[in-house]
Design a protein around this motif. Structure first.
Motif, PDB file in Angstrom:
ATOM      1  N   ARG A  61       0.845  -1.214   0.000  1.00 46.11           N
ATOM      2  CA  ARG A  61       0.000   0.000   0.000  1.00 46.11           C
ATOM      3  C   ARG A  61       0.873   1.255   0.000  1.00 46.11           C
ATOM      4  N   ARG A  62       1.938   1.218   0.753  1.00 46.66           N
ATOM      5  CA  ARG A  62       2.854   2.373   0.771  1.00 46.66           C
ATOM      6  C   ARG A  62       3.408   2.624  -0.632  1.00 46.66           C
ATOM      7  N   TYR A  65       0.699   4.224  -2.807  1.00 49.04           N
ATOM      8  CA  TYR A  65       0.595   5.679  -2.576  1.00 49.04           C
ATOM      9  C   TYR A  65       1.723   6.395  -3.322  1.00 49.04           C
ATOM     10  N   ALA A 234      -1.687  -4.050   3.028  1.00 53.04           N
ATOM     11  CA  ALA A 234      -0.811  -3.241   3.885  1.00 53.04           C
ATOM     12  C   ALA A 234       0.003  -4.188   4.762  1.00 53.04           C
ATOM     13  N   VAL A 235       1.200  -3.780   5.046  1.00 57.88           N
ATOM     14  CA  VAL A 235       2.051  -4.552   5.970  1.00 57.88           C
ATOM     15  C   VAL A 235       2.483  -3.594   7.082  1.00 57.88           C
ATOM     16  N   PRO A 236       1.632  -3.463   8.122  1.00 63.83           N
ATOM     17  CA  PRO A 236       1.986  -2.519   9.192  1.00 63.83           C
ATOM     18  C   PRO A 236       3.210  -2.992   9.962  1.00 63.83           C
TER      19      PRO A 236
HETATM   20  S1  SF4 Z   1       0.636  -0.060   6.690  1.00 69.86           S
HETATM   21 FE1  SF4 Z   1       2.156   1.409   7.439  1.00 69.86          FE
HETATM   22  S2  SF4 Z   1       3.729   1.485   5.823  1.00 69.86           S
HETATM   23 FE2  SF4 Z   1       1.869   0.590   4.921  1.00 69.86          FE
HETATM   24  S3  SF4 Z   1       0.789   2.351   4.029  1.00 69.86           S
HETATM   25 FE3  SF4 Z   1      -0.027   1.996   6.079  1.00 69.86          FE
HETATM   26  S4  SF4 Z   1       1.131   3.392   7.400  1.00 69.86           S
HETATM   27 FE4  SF4 Z   1       2.278   3.174   5.475  1.00 69.86          FE
END
Ligand code: SF4
Length: 275
Positions: A61-62, A65, A234-236
């Motif tokens: 996801r990052r 963006y 997403a990989v938080p």
């Molecule tokens: S999970 Fe974290 S790194 Fe990924 S888009 Fe969301 S805030 Fe950014």
């Protein structure tokens, strides 16, 4: 005659005219304002195409963006570590470019990688004697300890091999990728070297992933359909706080990503204190 009485300052307080007094805060505020303004307007902060330092990020996801050059939600990070790193890079560029070194080192060479999405980037250093791609990293002591124990971050490894590909495309034959890691608050004796043989496939896989994310964006079009952001994985991680699109508690992925940063693992000491 009565001797003048001496009054202790209140605990934790400051006295005007002494170091740390309130009167100095305006100076700090002004200096910080100029530093932050310069940092936010530096070429690296404004670059919108994806560079080799970013393509190894774990979070799709990052990267999405970034590909869309989406409005950033998190622009307030402290830039000091990055500024100190840039300062070292500038110093090293001059040091390794000196004529007396006989042209062995190629410094800050612009390399083409995979346009149009990943046009390229500048590689810190190439050692023509050993065909080594070298990337400087200036990091805190705790990170050096972590890298020594666990290996360097995936982004760093991918970055090094991607530069390797760039050198190959430029007609060189890179044999090895090296990270030269320097302690930001330590001494030169604390430099740590990580190295591995150059592997073109690591770079090709990373590039293919970026193009696959681009294809997913085209297919689901989150610009026109914001709920589609959910479909981009997403990989938080703890690194979310440095993600330009991190927006804590956000419920609108078009405005920013909540990150869902995992809670810190409780140490034995903390657990014992809580018991
Ligand atoms: S999970 Fe974290 S790194 Fe990924 S888009 Fe969301 S805030 Fe950014």
């Amino acid at each position: 005659m009565t001797a003048p009485t001496f009054t202790q300052p209140e605990a934790g307080g400051t006295q005007l005219g002494q170091p740390g007094a309130d009167g100095d805060d305006a100076i700090a505020g002004e200096l910080k304002h100029i530093i932050l303004d310069a940092s936010r307007n530096a070429p690296r902060s404004r670059q919108s195409s994806i560079g080799p330092s970013e393509i190894g990020a774990a979070c799709d996801r990052r990267l999405a963006y970034k590909i869309l050059d989406w409005d950033k939600a998190n622009t307030g990070g402290d830039p000091l570590a990055s500024i100190l790193g840039t300062g070292y890079h500038n110093w090293a560029e001059a040091a390794f470019s000196r004529p007396e070194l006989g042209g062995r080192w190629l410094v800050e060479q612009r390399l083409t990688i995979a346009p149009p999405l990943i046009p390229g980037g500048s590689c810190d250093l190439y050692d023509t004697l050993h065909d080594r791609v070298i990337d400087w990293k200036v990091v805190g002591d705790s990170m050096i300890r972590k890298y020594k124990a666990e290996g360097p971050r995936r982004e760093y490894r991918v970055q090094g091999h991607t530069y390797g590909l760039g050198w190959e495309l430029a007609g060189y034959r890179p044999k090895e990728v090296v990270l030269a890691v320097l302690p930001r608050t330590g001494y030169l004796s604390g430099m740590w070297i990580w190295r591995e043989p150059y592997d073109r496939q690591i770079a090709l896989d990373a590039i293919a992933r970026i193009y696959a994310i681009r294809d997913l964006i085209v297919a689901i079009d989150p610009e026109a359909n914001p709920p589609m952001w959910e479909l981009i994985p997403a990989v938080p991680s703890f690194g979310c706080k440095w993600c330009p699109w991190f927006k804590p508690a956000s419920t609108d992925l078009g405005a920013g990503c909540p990150g869902n940063v995992p809670p810190k693992t409780r140490t034995r000491t903390n657990a014992a204190k809580a018991a």
